[in-house]
Design a protein around this motif. Structure first.
Motif, PDB file in Angstrom:
ATOM      1  N   THR A  67      10.899 -14.544  -0.125  1.00  0.00           N
ATOM      2  CA  THR A  67       9.559 -13.972  -0.087  1.00  0.00           C
ATOM      3  C   THR A  67       9.414 -12.868  -1.131  1.00  0.00           C
ATOM      4  O   THR A  67      10.386 -12.211  -1.507  1.00  0.00           O
ATOM      5  CB  THR A  67       9.267 -13.389   1.299  1.00  0.00           C
ATOM      6  OG1 THR A  67      10.278 -12.426   1.624  1.00  0.00           O
ATOM      7  CG2 THR A  67       9.224 -14.485   2.348  1.00  0.00           C
ATOM      8  N   THR A  68       8.200 -12.674  -1.608  1.00  0.00           N
ATOM      9  CA  THR A  68       7.897 -11.641  -2.596  1.00  0.00           C
ATOM     10  C   THR A  68       6.773 -10.758  -2.063  1.00  0.00           C
ATOM     11  O   THR A  68       5.720 -11.285  -1.677  1.00  0.00           O
ATOM     12  CB  THR A  68       7.468 -12.262  -3.936  1.00  0.00           C
ATOM     13  OG1 THR A  68       8.502 -13.140  -4.383  1.00  0.00           O
ATOM     14  CG2 THR A  68       7.247 -11.189  -4.978  1.00  0.00           C
ATOM     15  N   PRO A  69       6.969  -9.435  -2.024  1.00  0.00           N
ATOM     16  CA  PRO A  69       8.181  -8.683  -2.402  1.00  0.00           C
ATOM     17  C   PRO A  69       9.297  -8.875  -1.378  1.00  0.00           C
ATOM     18  O   PRO A  69       9.031  -9.295  -0.253  1.00  0.00           O
ATOM     19  CB  PRO A  69       7.688  -7.237  -2.419  1.00  0.00           C
ATOM     20  CG  PRO A  69       6.585  -7.207  -1.425  1.00  0.00           C
ATOM     21  CD  PRO A  69       5.898  -8.541  -1.537  1.00  0.00           C
ATOM     22  N   PRO A  70      10.559  -8.570  -1.753  1.00  0.00           N
ATOM     23  CA  PRO A  70      11.677  -8.764  -0.819  1.00  0.00           C
ATOM     24  C   PRO A  70      11.508  -7.921   0.441  1.00  0.00           C
ATOM     25  O   PRO A  70      11.063  -6.765   0.380  1.00  0.00           O
ATOM     26  CB  PRO A  70      12.890  -8.297  -1.644  1.00  0.00           C
ATOM     27  CG  PRO A  70      12.456  -8.385  -3.064  1.00  0.00           C
ATOM     28  CD  PRO A  70      10.991  -8.082  -3.073  1.00  0.00           C
ATOM     29  N   GLN A  71      11.881  -8.496   1.569  1.00  0.00           N
ATOM     30  CA  GLN A  71      11.797  -7.807   2.848  1.00  0.00           C
ATOM     31  C   GLN A  71      13.216  -7.456   3.320  1.00  0.00           C
ATOM     32  O   GLN A  71      14.058  -8.331   3.492  1.00  0.00           O
ATOM     33  CB  GLN A  71      11.116  -8.684   3.901  1.00  0.00           C
ATOM     34  CG  GLN A  71       9.659  -9.009   3.590  1.00  0.00           C
ATOM     35  CD  GLN A  71       9.032  -9.884   4.669  1.00  0.00           C
ATOM     36  OE1 GLN A  71       9.730 -10.398   5.542  1.00  0.00           O
ATOM     37  NE2 GLN A  71       7.724 -10.059   4.593  1.00  0.00           N
ATOM     38  N   PHE A  72      13.448  -6.180   3.526  1.00  0.00           N
ATOM     39  CA  PHE A  72      14.769  -5.744   3.991  1.00  0.00           C
ATOM     40  C   PHE A  72      14.871  -5.776   5.511  1.00  0.00           C
ATOM     41  O   PHE A  72      15.968  -5.710   6.060  1.00  0.00           O
ATOM     42  CB  PHE A  72      15.075  -4.337   3.477  1.00  0.00           C
ATOM     43  CG  PHE A  72      15.492  -4.310   2.034  1.00  0.00           C
ATOM     44  CD1 PHE A  72      16.829  -4.378   1.677  1.00  0.00           C
ATOM     45  CD2 PHE A  72      14.547  -4.231   1.022  1.00  0.00           C
ATOM     46  CE1 PHE A  72      17.223  -4.358   0.350  1.00  0.00           C
ATOM     47  CE2 PHE A  72      14.928  -4.207  -0.302  1.00  0.00           C
ATOM     48  CZ  PHE A  72      16.266  -4.271  -0.643  1.00  0.00           C
TER      49      PHE A  72
END
Length: 279
Positions: A45-50
């Motif tokens: 996914t964009t933006p990355p999910q932490f």
């Protein structure tokens, strides 16, 4: 600007640099850990999910139960433990001999040994393969252990020799006057005092054996002899890579390394405080 202000500014700058460096080092690991708990559809996914949303343990269950992953982990553990034990034992004996005994060609033998540190490991793949074939070590865990031990002896001997050389020779002489032979002095005097160096050598050797991929991929053909790095590579398909499985398997592979590091770090600190000798 006063000297006190300059010291404070320098200290603040060091703290900022250390914090930035820590963030750079930790961020990829946190992203890998986060991705290991994500379903495949949410990996890129964009933006990355932490923070995984949704959260799942399916990647860990599937990684552990797919393609005999537990067998490969056990193979890696057997190889890493045996190779590390033999390497630290042999290298400590060699290092002690180089520092405590006089024999013809001692300096030249040590210099030749250090040449092994200058040769890239990939250049030795073909000669090692020929030797393994000649001695019947292909497609076996013994073939991994023998060459892992041989490949780590030079660095460990170099590290331990420097530590043994710093130990007071008077302690050896005192034990020798009491009738202790060379083995007794090595086993009961040198090794206990060398716990910091032994812990460091153990950590580095275990990590190198546990994570090694190129040599294992070269000589291992049978599925029952595969090691953990090969198992993780199998999760990467030709058309699409299941990154959730890859990262979950990678997290599982990191756990033994962290355990070994934490265990021997405690011995490292203990050796520094209780085994230090001034001479």
């Amino acid at each position: 600007m006063t000297a006190k202000t300059s010291r404070r500014a320098l200290t603040s700058l060091r703290v900022v640099v250390l914090i930035v460096g820590a963030i750079v080092m930790v961020t990829p690991f946190l992203y890998m850990l986060s991705t290991s708990f994500k379903p495949q559809a949410y990996v890129l996914t964009t933006p990355p999910q932490f923070i995984p949303d949704p959260f799942t343990f399916d990647n860990y269950v599937q990684a552990w139960t797919t393609q005999d992953f537990s067998l490969y982990a056990m193979n890696s553990l057997i190889v890493a433990v045996i190779a590390t034990g033999l390497s630290v034992l042999f290298s400590s004996m060699m290092a002690y001999a180089f520092t405590r005994f006089e024999f013809p060609g001692r300096k030249w033998i040590f210099r030749i040994l250090l040449i092994g540190l200058m040769v890239p490991a990939m250049m030795l793949i073909i000669p090692q393969f020929v030797l393994a074939k000649y001695f019947g070590l292909l497609d076996s865990l013994a073939g991994l252990i023998v060459f892992y031990v041989a490949g780590s002896l030079a660095l460990n001997t170099f590290l331990l020799r420097g530590f043994f050389a710093a130990l007071p020779a008077e302690l050896d002489q005192a034990m020798q006057m009491d009738g202790a032979n060379a083995w007794t002095r090595y086993w009961k005097l040198a090794l206990p005092l060398a716990r910091p160096a032994l812990a460091t050598a153990t950590i580095f050797t275990f990590l190198a054996c546990w994570d090694e991929f190129a040599w294992a991929l070269t000589i291992i053909n049978s599925p029952q002899n595969r090691t953990l790095p090969i198992a993780i590579q199998l999760f990467q398909g030709q058309n699409a890579t299941q990154w959730g499985l890859v990262f979950a398997a990678s997290v599982i592979a990191i756990i033994p390394v962290i355990i070994v590091y934490l265990f021997f770090q405690r011995h490292f600190v203990q050796g520094l405080t209780s085994g230090a000798v001034k001479g």
